[in-house]
Design an enzyme around this catalytic site. Structure first.
Site, short mmCIF file in Angstrom:
data_model
loop_
_atom_site.label_atom_id
_atom_site.label_comp_id
_atom_site.label_asym_id
_atom_site.label_seq_id
_atom_site.Cartn_x
_atom_site.Cartn_y
_atom_site.Cartn_z
N SER A 174 0.77 3.46 10.71
CA SER A 174 1.45 4.58 10.07
C SER A 174 1.96 5.53 11.15
O SER A 174 1.21 5.90 12.05
CB SER A 174 0.50 5.33 9.14
OG SER A 174 1.10 6.54 8.71
N ALA A 190 0.84 -1.20 0.00
CA ALA A 190 0.00 0.00 0.00
C ALA A 190 0.87 1.24 0.00
O ALA A 190 2.00 1.24 0.49
CB ALA A 190 -0.91 0.00 1.23
N TYR A 221 7.90 -1.96 -2.13
CA TYR A 221 7.56 -0.64 -2.63
C TYR A 221 8.84 0.15 -2.87
O TYR A 221 9.20 0.44 -4.00
CB TYR A 221 6.62 0.05 -1.64
CG TYR A 221 6.25 1.50 -1.92
CD1 TYR A 221 6.83 2.24 -2.94
CD2 TYR A 221 5.30 2.15 -1.14
CE1 TYR A 221 6.49 3.56 -3.18
CE2 TYR A 221 4.95 3.48 -1.36
CZ TYR A 221 5.56 4.19 -2.38
OH TYR A 221 5.22 5.49 -2.60
N ASN A 274 5.08 -2.04 8.77
CA ASN A 274 5.05 -0.69 8.21
C ASN A 274 6.45 -0.08 8.34
O ASN A 274 7.42 -0.76 8.66
CB ASN A 274 4.01 0.15 8.95
CG ASN A 274 3.36 1.21 8.07
OD1 ASN A 274 4.04 1.87 7.29
ND2 ASN A 274 2.06 1.38 8.19
N THR A 275 6.54 1.23 8.13
CA THR A 275 7.83 1.92 8.23
C THR A 275 8.24 2.11 9.69
O THR A 275 7.44 1.97 10.61
CB THR A 275 7.74 3.30 7.55
OG1 THR A 275 6.66 4.04 8.15
CG2 THR A 275 7.46 3.15 6.06
N LYS A 289 -2.00 -4.55 9.75
CA LYS A 289 -0.64 -4.07 9.46
C LYS A 289 -0.06 -3.42 10.70
O LYS A 289 -0.65 -2.50 11.26
CB LYS A 289 -0.66 -3.08 8.30
CG LYS A 289 0.75 -2.71 7.81
CD LYS A 289 0.70 -1.98 6.48
CE LYS A 289 2.10 -1.78 5.91
NZ LYS A 289 2.06 -1.18 4.56
N ASN A 323 9.08 8.96 4.39
CA ASN A 323 7.87 9.69 3.99
C ASN A 323 7.09 10.11 5.24
O ASN A 323 7.14 9.45 6.27
CB ASN A 323 6.99 8.85 3.06
CG ASN A 323 6.01 7.98 3.81
OD1 ASN A 323 4.94 8.44 4.24
ND2 ASN A 323 6.36 6.70 4.00
N ARG A 324 6.39 11.21 5.08
CA ARG A 324 5.45 11.66 6.12
C ARG A 324 4.18 12.16 5.43
O ARG A 324 3.72 13.28 5.65
CB ARG A 324 6.09 12.74 7.01
CG ARG A 324 6.75 13.91 6.30
CD ARG A 324 7.18 14.99 7.31
NE ARG A 324 7.81 16.12 6.69
CZ ARG A 324 9.13 16.30 6.61
NH1 ARG A 324 9.96 15.39 7.10
NH2 ARG A 324 9.63 17.39 6.02
N ASP A 339 0.08 3.09 -4.95
CA ASP A 339 -1.09 3.54 -5.70
C ASP A 339 -2.19 3.89 -4.70
O ASP A 339 -3.17 3.16 -4.53
CB ASP A 339 -1.55 2.44 -6.66
CG ASP A 339 -2.63 2.91 -7.63
OD1 ASP A 339 -2.91 4.13 -7.66
OD2 ASP A 339 -3.20 2.07 -8.35
N LYS A 340 -2.02 5.01 -4.04
CA LYS A 340 -2.92 5.39 -2.95
C LYS A 340 -4.37 5.50 -3.39
O LYS A 340 -5.29 5.15 -2.65
CB LYS A 340 -2.47 6.74 -2.36
CG LYS A 340 -1.19 6.70 -1.54
CD LYS A 340 -0.82 8.10 -1.07
CE LYS A 340 0.42 8.08 -0.19
NZ LYS A 340 0.17 7.43 1.10
N ASN A 387 2.66 8.60 10.63
CA ASN A 387 2.48 9.97 10.14
C ASN A 387 1.13 10.59 10.44
O ASN A 387 0.85 11.70 10.02
CB ASN A 387 2.74 9.99 8.63
CG ASN A 387 4.13 9.52 8.29
OD1 ASN A 387 5.09 9.93 8.93
ND2 ASN A 387 4.24 8.62 7.33
N THR A 388 0.29 9.87 11.16
CA THR A 388 -0.96 10.43 11.68
C THR A 388 -0.88 10.38 13.19
O THR A 388 -0.76 9.31 13.77
CB THR A 388 -2.18 9.63 11.17
OG1 THR A 388 -2.24 9.72 9.74
CG2 THR A 388 -3.46 10.17 11.75
N ASN A 420 -6.10 -0.90 1.66
CA ASN A 420 -5.62 -0.50 2.97
C ASN A 420 -6.60 0.51 3.55
O ASN A 420 -6.88 1.54 2.93
CB ASN A 420 -4.22 0.12 2.80
CG ASN A 420 -3.48 0.31 4.10
OD1 ASN A 420 -3.74 1.27 4.81
ND2 ASN A 420 -2.55 -0.58 4.38
N GLY A 449 0.93 11.20 5.59
CA GLY A 449 -0.22 11.49 6.43
C GLY A 449 -1.55 11.10 5.82
O GLY A 449 -2.54 11.84 5.92
N PHE A 450 -1.60 9.91 5.18
CA PHE A 450 -2.86 9.40 4.62
C PHE A 450 -3.49 10.38 3.63
O PHE A 450 -4.70 10.60 3.63
CB PHE A 450 -3.87 9.06 5.72
CG PHE A 450 -3.64 7.74 6.42
CD1 PHE A 450 -2.72 6.83 5.96
CD2 PHE A 450 -4.38 7.43 7.55
CE1 PHE A 450 -2.52 5.61 6.62
CE2 PHE A 450 -4.19 6.21 8.21
CZ PHE A 450 -3.26 5.31 7.74
#
Length: 352
Positions: A172, A61, A310, A239-240, A210, A110-111, A64-65, A174-175, A138, A113-114
């Protein structure tokens, strides 16, 4: 890697990372990106959580968001695709710049943030998907939601008939406070509601979880116990990471989630431990640092039933998909495995 693809990647690396990613998606949508074609053999064919896969290598994920390039990506050789993350309402994500190449480390930070177009736009695109591909979504939560847990259910209700699996993404970085949903009580309630909703809809749809690579031993044990209790269909690990050990690239200090080569060891140890904690009863999809056939094979031997990548595509291009799968097939044959499933967990002890 073909000369044309190598030249294309070199040009892309002269462009700001997020813009380069947009150009790659545009090329896939237009059908002018490389299309290595499906790679499958009797050894590579496998089944994960009831999903029959031509090979075990999927697209993670985030690439291709907005489910814009599914047709092009379906011709790239992957055994399955995961699009999204999708949130109930569209949201722009965090301010730019928010994607950084760490070329010396073969990594990225990356950041985002959905950032996405929202579930309605994504659902409309999923309605036009190719039905001969395995495609999952996702699920995410809006940053300003008063009830983030309910956002996952909302997206699932809208998209369940259109997808082959759903991933609950609570990992994630980033949120703000999203990872709080990985706590035992919150996670049990969230997954229970998602699975109950799936069952109410009558959808024969695997639900995956995840997780982050930064969980300590107690938190990881809680995740395993909750996953078994609510009967989650699979775990995507991982995840990251927020860790920054050993980086040398100029952007190493940027905030956000780190992916790529530096994540390989950390994420593989997590998946091996999860495989042990769950008694191999729950399929694990290994992601984090898969960049060649050897890293793919190590993930499988550590306990992964399937894989995703990815960041490696940033440095290896779509031709990397075929390279990895052909190399994986050779390794399975050399070690006497008639099918990839036979190799799953065969080297787990070396990672514990």
């Amino acid at each position: 890697m073909r000369i044309a693809e190598r030249a294309g990647l070199a040009l892309m690396h002269r462009v700001e990372p997020e813009r380069a990613h947009g150009l790659a998606l545009a090329a896939l949508k237009a059908g002018i990106a490389p299309a290595p074609g499906l790679v499958t053999t009797e050894r590579l064919e496998t089944e994960v959580a009831g999903l029959r896969l031509p090979n075990p290598l999927g697209l993670a994920a985030g690439f291709d968001k907005n489910a814009e390039a599914m047709r092009g990506l379906s011709r790239a050789g992957f055994g399955f695709l995961e699009v999204g993350a999708a949130t109930p309402r569209p949201q722009p994500g965090n301010p730019r710049p928010r994607l950084f190449r760490l070329s010396q480390d073969r990594a990225a930070i990356n950041r985002f943030g959905f950032n996405n177009d929202g579930m309605e736009a994504i659902a409309a695109r999923l309605e036009t998907r190719l039905r001969d591909s395995v495609i999952g979504l996702n699920l995410g939560a809006n940053k300003d939601s008063d009830d983030r847990a309910s956002d996952y259910v909302t997206v699932l209700r809208r998209t369940a008939p259109l997808i082959d699996f759903a991933t609950v993404n609570v990992s994630s970085p980033n949120t703000e406070k999203l990872r709080d949903l990985q706590g035992r009580a919150a996670l049990e309630a969230l997954l229970g509601n998602v699975i109950e909703t799936r069952d109410e809809l009558g959808a024969r749809l695997p639900v995956f979880l995840k997780i982050a690579p930064d969980l300590d031993a107690d938190a990881l044990r809680d995740v395993a116990e909750v996953a078994r209790a609510v009967k989650v269909d699979g775990i995507i690990a991982t995840n990251t990471t927020l860790a920054r050990d050993g980086l040398t690239s100029p952007h190493a200090g940027e905030a956000g989630g780190l992916s790529g080569r530096p994540l390989f060891e950390r994420s593989t140890r997590i998946l091996a431990k999860l495989s042990e904690l769950t008694g191999s009863e729950i399929p694990i999809i290994g992601v984090g640092g898969v960049e060649n056939a050897e890293t793919a094979y190590q993930k499988i031997r550590a306990g992964a039933s399937a894989l995703q990548l990815y960041t490696a595509l940033v440095y290896g291009g779509l031709g990397l998909v075929r390279e990895i799968l052909e190399g994986l097939d050779r390794r399975l044959a050399a070690d006497g495995f008639s099918n990839v499933a036979e190799a799953v967990g065969s080297g787990r002890k070396s990672w514990l």
